[in-house]
Design an enzyme around this catalytic site. Structure first.
Site, PDB file in Angstrom:
ATOM      1  N   SER A 147      17.819  -1.591   7.399  1.00  0.00           N
ATOM      2  CA  SER A 147      16.768  -2.349   6.707  1.00  0.00           C
ATOM      3  C   SER A 147      16.520  -3.685   7.397  1.00  0.00           C
ATOM      4  CB  SER A 147      17.185  -2.586   5.248  1.00  0.00           C
ATOM      5  OG  SER A 147      18.416  -3.262   5.204  1.00  0.00           O
ATOM      6  N   ASN A 197      26.201  -5.676  -2.724  1.00  0.00           N
ATOM      7  CA  ASN A 197      25.354  -5.378  -3.894  1.00  0.00           C
ATOM      8  C   ASN A 197      24.994  -6.641  -4.675  1.00  0.00           C
ATOM      9  OD1 ASN A 197      25.758  -2.830  -2.988  1.00  0.00           O
ATOM     10  ND2 ASN A 197      27.025  -2.160  -4.717  1.00  0.00           N
ATOM     11  N   THR A 222     -24.105  -8.792 -18.463  1.00  0.00           N
ATOM     12  CA  THR A 222     -23.214  -7.790 -19.058  1.00  0.00           C
ATOM     13  C   THR A 222     -23.798  -6.468 -18.608  1.00  0.00           C
ATOM     14  OG1 THR A 222     -24.503  -7.632 -21.098  1.00  0.00           O
ATOM     15  CG2 THR A 222     -22.680  -9.206 -21.104  1.00  0.00           C
ATOM     16  N   HIS A 223     -22.936  -5.494 -18.377  1.00  0.00           N
ATOM     17  CA  HIS A 223     -23.375  -4.200 -17.825  1.00  0.00           C
ATOM     18  C   HIS A 223     -24.130  -4.390 -16.509  1.00  0.00           C
ATOM     19  CE1 HIS A 223     -22.577  -2.590 -21.899  1.00  0.00           C
ATOM     20  NE2 HIS A 223     -23.127  -3.729 -22.288  1.00  0.00           N
ATOM     21  N   SER A 230     -21.901  -7.919  13.141  1.00  0.00           N
ATOM     22  CA  SER A 230     -21.807  -6.490  13.436  1.00  0.00           C
ATOM     23  C   SER A 230     -21.967  -6.305  14.931  1.00  0.00           C
ATOM     24  CB  SER A 230     -22.915  -5.747  12.697  1.00  0.00           C
ATOM     25  OG  SER A 230     -23.181  -4.518  13.327  1.00  0.00           O
ATOM     26  N   LYS A 251     -26.745  -9.000  11.152  1.00  0.00           N
ATOM     27  CA  LYS A 251     -25.766  -8.963  10.075  1.00  0.00           C
ATOM     28  C   LYS A 251     -24.853 -10.183  10.025  1.00  0.00           C
ATOM     29  CE  LYS A 251     -24.732  -5.996   7.692  1.00  0.00           C
ATOM     30  NZ  LYS A 251     -24.390  -4.618   7.460  1.00  0.00           N
ATOM     31  N   ASN A 254     -21.549 -10.584   7.609  1.00  0.00           N
ATOM     32  CA  ASN A 254     -20.812  -9.830   6.598  1.00  0.00           C
ATOM     33  C   ASN A 254     -19.699 -10.658   5.937  1.00  0.00           C
ATOM     34  OD1 ASN A 254     -22.323  -7.530   7.251  1.00  0.00           O
ATOM     35  ND2 ASN A 254     -20.909  -7.000   8.918  1.00  0.00           N
ATOM     36  N   GLU A 295     -14.263  -9.043   1.293  1.00  0.00           N
ATOM     37  CA  GLU A 295     -13.984  -7.603   1.244  1.00  0.00           C
ATOM     38  C   GLU A 295     -12.499  -7.320   1.431  1.00  0.00           C
ATOM     39  OE1 GLU A 295     -17.446  -5.179   3.223  1.00  0.00           O
ATOM     40  OE2 GLU A 295     -17.358  -7.171   4.096  1.00  0.00           O
ATOM     41  N   TYR A 312      24.383   0.090  -8.696  1.00  0.00           N
ATOM     42  CA  TYR A 312      23.611   0.012  -7.467  1.00  0.00           C
ATOM     43  C   TYR A 312      23.437   1.387  -6.834  1.00  0.00           C
ATOM     44  CZ  TYR A 312      22.146  -1.008  -2.713  1.00  0.00           C
ATOM     45  OH  TYR A 312      21.449  -1.018  -1.529  1.00  0.00           O
ATOM     46  N   GLN A 365      17.352  -0.546  -1.735  1.00  0.00           N
ATOM     47  CA  GLN A 365      17.009  -1.176  -0.463  1.00  0.00           C
ATOM     48  C   GLN A 365      15.502  -1.101  -0.201  1.00  0.00           C
ATOM     49  OE1 GLN A 365      19.654  -0.836   3.007  1.00  0.00           O
ATOM     50  NE2 GLN A 365      18.021   0.334   3.952  1.00  0.00           N
ATOM     51  N   LYS A 370      12.291  -4.082  -1.063  1.00  0.00           N
ATOM     52  CA  LYS A 370      11.859  -5.326  -0.428  1.00  0.00           C
ATOM     53  C   LYS A 370      10.520  -5.261   0.289  1.00  0.00           C
ATOM     54  CE  LYS A 370      16.633  -6.183   0.254  1.00  0.00           C
ATOM     55  NZ  LYS A 370      16.815  -4.768  -0.112  1.00  0.00           N
TER      56      LYS A 370
HETATM   57  N1  ARG Z   1      20.757  -3.374   2.618  1.00  0.00           N
HETATM   58  C1  ARG Z   1      21.218  -3.113   1.297  1.00  0.00           C
HETATM   59  C2  ARG Z   1      20.065  -3.309   0.301  1.00  0.00           C
HETATM   60  O1  ARG Z   1      19.126  -3.922   0.634  1.00  0.00           O
HETATM   61  C3  ARG Z   1      22.313  -4.040   0.923  1.00  0.00           C
HETATM   62  C4  ARG Z   1      23.242  -3.493  -0.074  1.00  0.00           C
HETATM   63  C5  ARG Z   1      23.978  -2.361   0.512  1.00  0.00           C
HETATM   64  N2  ARG Z   1      24.996  -1.902  -0.349  1.00  0.00           N
HETATM   65  C6  ARG Z   1      25.601  -0.755  -0.137  1.00  0.00           C
HETATM   66  N3  ARG Z   1      26.516  -0.446  -0.965  1.00  0.00           N
HETATM   67  N4  ARG Z   1      25.281   0.035   0.849  1.00  0.00           N
HETATM   68  O2  ARG Z   1      20.095  -2.815  -0.802  1.00  0.00           O
END
Ligand code: ARG
Length: 462
Positions: free
Chosen positions: A24, A111, A156-157, A278, A284, A286, A291, A318, A323, A326
């Site tokens: 990650s 965790n 409205t509408h 364009s 044009k 734009n 948008e 967990y 993971q 994010k």
């Molecule tokens: N990269 C992991 C996450 O974002 C960190 C936690 C990993 N924990 C584990 N027990 N493998 O969730």
């Protein structure tokens, strides 16, 4: 033997595809500063409770500072084999300071570590975004003051309904953004809770002082339950929901700007520096920024839905699924932050074509309700007044004239209650000025509302 930080019980290394699949680092490297702050606080606390010696703490803390400098100087080598930002920092720390680096992970787990990092990141991001939303509100308040007397057709509408002050329309967005900002502030109170100390899920056997860590990191509370602390992603879901609502507000605004700039409306013009041309049609200009703002709301809604689905059905505590929280979180924060920022830069350059707005308001019988209200004041029940005005509109339409251009005798033929004073009621200004109650669109009321909105904003920022 595996070279992994967790490799002790493994006899072979990880399949290279697994490394790539489970890494990650490309996403969570963003959390480096929070991870280092959290680790420093954890190490200091371990020193205070006697798990680490003062010398060990000093070495770890200064080593972490060095890792941070390396990352900020772009000297850190990121490798999928080290999975995530936590392992990168810890292993680099150990390279730099030696064996003592290996003691940092005492009494914690990735965790509770990742949950802490994410909360620290979220807290900063919320504050930063609220600042940007405040600046956009300010832009709208300025516009509202400048355009309080500008009459536009309210819809409205998507049909011309009643005349409104363009400033009043601007203040509608100030209210939406105000609620968005309140939602973000409210979410922050639930973000600002320390998970660290939960360790993997069950807490730790070491005599930790969680309040010490909370105080160092500025958390207002500590998570009450270790299982919940490591598995809770409500705070991300909640922020994403708030961001999705905010993005929807921006999308509605963007849609209006796009419509208003299209030649059949020609209500506004946007600065050249915020539009594009364009490659084939030379004429044009734009409204691409608007948008894209409208389009980005789609990703943000998608990010919310993705996390809801990710969490649904996960048993405690967990799971590695987490993971995946994010990427969408960062994407939504970035998308909304950028949208708010660019709108705040573009809108002060808005050209308002007051005459075009007025012409459309005049064309659409926008003061028909005012005529009905007038008849009510003369004693006619509203339903009957509504019918009389309906006939007046039909007549005016047949003659291709505005209501206020109809001769008095013709109006009187529809209702003898109509007198010379009707014409004041039928003008656009008359219509606006008659709505002076709080929340109304009279220019004077709009100016007062703008002042109140500005005061409220400054109070919140103080
Ligand atoms: N990269 C992991 C996450 O974002 C960190 C936690 C990993 N924990 C584990 N027990 N493998 O969730």
């Amino acid at each position: 033997m595996s070279e992994k930080l967790w490799g002790g019980r493994f006899s072979t290394g990880t399949d290279s595809l697994v490394e790539e699949f489970s890494a990650s680092i490309a996403v969570d490297r963003r959390l480096y500063a929070q991870d280092i702050l959290g680790s420093m606080a954890h190490a200091r606390m371990l020193g205070r409770v006697g798990v680490l010696t003062p010398e060990e703490v000093a070495t770890i803390v200064s080593g972490l500072g060095e890792v941070r400098s390396e990352i900020e100087a772009g000297r850190m080598v990121f490798r999928p084999a080290l999975e995530d930002i936590h392992m990168h920092i810890e292993s680099r720390l150990t390279e730099l300071v030696g064996e003592v680096g290996k003691k940092l992970h005492t009494a914690r787990s990735r965790n509770d570590q990742v949950a802490t990092d994410l909360r620290l990141y979220a807290r900063e991001a919320l504050d930063d975004l609220r600042g940007a939303v405040g600046r956009l509100q300010e832009v709208f308040i300025d516009l509202a003051e400048r355009e309080a007397d500008t009459v536009m057709p309210g819809f409205t509408h998507m049909q011309v309904a009643q005349p409104v002050s363009f400033g009043h329309h601007c203040l509608a967005y100030v209210e939406m953004l105000h609620r968005d900002s309140q939602r973000l502030a409210d979410a922050r109170t639930r973000v600002n809770v320390l998970p660290l100390g939960a360790a993997a899920l069950a807490g730790t056997t070491f005599p930790i002082d969680r309040w010490d860590v909370a105080r160092q990191l500025g958390f207002a509370a500590i998570a009450e339950n270790s299982l919940d602390a490591v598995s809770d992603r409500d705070f991300v879901m909640e922020i994403l929901a708030d961001l999705a609502i905010l993005a929807v507000h921006l999308s509605r605004l963007a849609e209006e700007l796009i419509l208003w700039m299209s030649p059949p409306f020609a209500f506004i013009d946007l600065p050249d520096s915020f539009c594009t041309g364009s490659s084939i049609m030379p004429q044009k200009k734009n409204p691409d920024v608007a948008e894209l703002v409208r389009g980005k709301s789609g990703r943000v809604i998608g990010d919310l839905v993705a996390l809801l689905v990710l969490m649904k059905g996960q048993p405690l505590a967990y799971n590695r699924d987490n993971q995946e929280d994010k990427e969408g979180f960062f994407d939504a924060l970035d998308s909304v932050r950028a949208s708010v920022e660019i709108l705040a830069r573009m809108l002060p350059g808005l050209t308002v074509r007051r005459e075009a707005m007025r012409v459309q308001a005049e064309k659409g019988f926008a003061t028909a309700t005012d005529l009905a209200d007038y008849l009510v004041r003369k004693g006619l029940p509203f339903r009957d007044a509504h019918a009389v005005v309906g006939r007046a509109v039909r007549l005016a339409q047949e003659r291709a004239m505005a209501l206020e251009a109809m001769p008095l005798t013709e109006l009187q033929a529809l209702s003898p209650l109509i007198g010379e004073d009707v014409y004041a009621v039928l003008t656009l200004e008359g219509s606006l000025n008659a709505r002076r109650h709080p929340g109304g669109t009279a220019p004077e009321t709009v100016r007062a509302a703008a002042t109140r909105a500005r005061d409220r904003l400054h109070r919140e920022q103080a």
